[in-house]
Design a protein around this motif. Structure first.
Motif, PDB file in Angstrom:
ATOM      1  N   PRO A  42      83.264 -39.233 -19.523  1.00  0.00           N
ATOM      2  CA  PRO A  42      82.610 -39.230 -20.826  1.00  0.00           C
ATOM      3  C   PRO A  42      83.252 -40.171 -21.829  1.00  0.00           C
ATOM      4  CG  PRO A  42      83.954 -37.280 -20.584  1.00  0.00           C
ATOM      5  CD  PRO A  42      83.991 -37.974 -19.272  1.00  0.00           C
ATOM      6  N   GLY A  43      84.483 -40.629 -21.530  1.00  0.00           N
ATOM      7  CA  GLY A  43      85.146 -41.565 -22.432  1.00  0.00           C
ATOM      8  C   GLY A  43      85.998 -40.882 -23.489  1.00  0.00           C
ATOM      9  N   TRP A  93      89.826 -48.347 -15.354  1.00  0.00           N
ATOM     10  CA  TRP A  93      89.743 -48.165 -16.798  1.00  0.00           C
ATOM     11  C   TRP A  93      88.946 -49.325 -17.398  1.00  0.00           C
ATOM     12  CZ3 TRP A  93      91.198 -44.061 -19.682  1.00  0.00           C
ATOM     13  CH2 TRP A  93      92.129 -43.147 -19.144  1.00  0.00           C
ATOM     14  N   TYR A  94      88.061 -48.972 -18.324  1.00  0.00           N
ATOM     15  CA  TYR A  94      87.268 -49.953 -19.056  1.00  0.00           C
ATOM     16  C   TYR A  94      87.386 -49.661 -20.558  1.00  0.00           C
ATOM     17  CZ  TYR A  94      84.860 -51.003 -14.626  1.00  0.00           C
ATOM     18  OH  TYR A  94      84.562 -51.369 -13.330  1.00  0.00           O
ATOM     19  N   SER A 108      78.405 -41.160 -21.911  1.00  0.00           N
ATOM     20  CA  SER A 108      78.927 -42.105 -20.930  1.00  0.00           C
ATOM     21  C   SER A 108      77.786 -42.764 -20.167  1.00  0.00           C
ATOM     22  CB  SER A 108      79.876 -41.403 -19.972  1.00  0.00           C
ATOM     23  OG  SER A 108      80.548 -42.363 -19.177  1.00  0.00           O
ATOM     24  N   LEU A 109      78.144 -43.490 -19.139  1.00  0.00           N
ATOM     25  CA  LEU A 109      77.177 -44.264 -18.369  1.00  0.00           C
ATOM     26  C   LEU A 109      76.597 -43.424 -17.239  1.00  0.00           C
ATOM     27  CD1 LEU A 109      79.353 -47.461 -18.141  1.00  0.00           C
ATOM     28  CD2 LEU A 109      77.286 -47.212 -19.501  1.00  0.00           C
ATOM     29  N   TYR A 130      87.263 -45.716 -24.507  1.00  0.00           N
ATOM     30  CA  TYR A 130      87.956 -46.036 -23.261  1.00  0.00           C
ATOM     31  C   TYR A 130      87.345 -45.171 -22.154  1.00  0.00           C
ATOM     32  CZ  TYR A 130      91.044 -48.795 -26.050  1.00  0.00           C
ATOM     33  OH  TYR A 130      91.520 -49.759 -26.897  1.00  0.00           O
ATOM     34  N   LEU A 131      86.762 -45.840 -21.193  1.00  0.00           N
ATOM     35  CA  LEU A 131      86.062 -45.182 -20.099  1.00  0.00           C
ATOM     36  C   LEU A 131      86.888 -45.259 -18.822  1.00  0.00           C
ATOM     37  CD1 LEU A 131      82.520 -46.729 -20.706  1.00  0.00           C
ATOM     38  CD2 LEU A 131      83.152 -44.352 -21.104  1.00  0.00           C
TER      39      LEU A 131
END
Lengths: 117, 116
Positions: free
Chosen positions: A110-111, A34-35, B42-43, A90-91
Motif C-alpha cells: 500500500p506504500g 523498493w520504488y 497502491s498499484l 515509497y512502494l
C-alpha cells in the motif's frame, strides 16, 4: 492470502530527521523491490533484493538512502537526514522469482507516504 | 536508458464512449504490464503481456502488445464512472542475466476521468 504490507502508512518527519520504512513481502517471495513515487508521477526504481542480497541499488538517489533485508524476508528502507525532496510515497513490491513463471509479476504494497516538513 | 511514454497524460471522457491509451517504450522488452492506481492507493495489476501480438481483455478493458513497434495500447470500451483512476504501463528491464533484477520502468500515467 496476505499481501505485501508496509508500515507506517504515513510518516511526517522534520527536515534532518532519520526515518525507517518497513516492508513485509508475501511469504516465500524471493525478490523484493523498493520504488519511490513522487506526486503525480509514476513509480521509480530504487533498489532490488534477491533473498538477503542487494543486487541492484542503482536507483538510490543519494548515500542518505540505505536499504537492508538481513534475513531475506522483511526489508527496511532508511533515509538519513531527510530533505524536502524526499517527500514521496515509497512502494515495496515482492515477486516469487519462480523460473517456471515468466511473468516476473510484482505485487505491490500500500506504500508509505513520507512528508518532510 | 529505457524510457516509457504514455499518452495522453489526462483523459476526460463521457460514459459510454470508447478510447485508447498508448504506451511507447524505447528499448527491447517483451514484458509489459498495465496497472491501475486509485487516489491514495497502491498499484493494482491489470494485465501482463508477454509476447508480440498478445491481447488480453478484462471487462471493458483490453490491452495489446506490439513488440516490433514497441507499443502497447489499453482500449476502453463503453466507459463507466468506476473506471476513473490513473493507469500506468511499465516495462521490464532485466539488469542482470540470471539474477533477475527485473526492475520495472513506468510511464508517467494517464489520469482517466469518466464523466456521467
Amino acid at each position: 492470502g496476505a499481501g505485501v504490507s508496509q508500515s507506517p502508512r504515513y510518516k511526517v518527519a522534520k527536515r534532518g530527521q532519520d526515518v525507517a520504512l518497513r516492508c513485509d513481502p508475501i511469504s516465500g517471495h524471493v525478490s523484493l523491490f523498493w520504488y519511490q513515487q513522487a506526486l503525480g508521477q509514476g513509480p521509480e526504481f530504487l533498489t532490488y533484493f534477491q533473498n538477503e542480497a542487494q543486487l541492484d541499488k542503482s536507483g538510490l538517489p543519494s548515500d542518505r538512502f540505505f536499504a537492508e533485508r538481513p534475513e531475506g524476508s522483511v526489508s527496511t528502507l532508511k533515509i538519513q537526514r531527510t530533505q524536502q525532496e524526499d517527500s514521496a510515497v515509497y512502494l515495496c513490491a515482492s515477486s516469487p522469482f519462480d523460473p517456471w513463471d515468466t511473468t516476473y509479476e510484482q505485487y505491490f504494497g500500500p506504500g508509505t507516504r513520507l512528508t518532510v516538513t | 536508458e529505457l524510457k516509457v511514454e504514455q499518452n495522453p497524460l489526462f483523459l476526460s471522457m463521457q460514459e459510454g464512449k470508447n478510447y485508447t491509451i498508448y504506451c511507447n517504450y524505447s528499448t527491447t522488452s517483451d514484458r509489459l504490464y498495465w496497472y491501475r492506481q486509485d487516489p491514495g492507493k497502491s498499484l493494482e495489476s491489470l494485465f501482463v503481456l508477454l509476447s508480440n501480438g498478445a491481447v488480453k481483455q478484462e471487462g471493458r478493458l483490453m490491452a495489446s502488445l506490439d513488440t516490433k513497434a514497441r507499443l502497447s495500447t489499453l482500449h476502453i470500451t463503453a466507459a463507466v464512472h468506476d473506471l476513473s483512476a490513473t493507469y500506468f504501463c511499465a516495462v521490464v528491464r532485466v539488469a542482470y542475466s540470471g539474477a533477475g533484477s527485473y526492475q520495472l520502468t513506468f510511464g508517467k500515467g494517464t489520469k482517466l476521468s469518466v464523466i456521467p
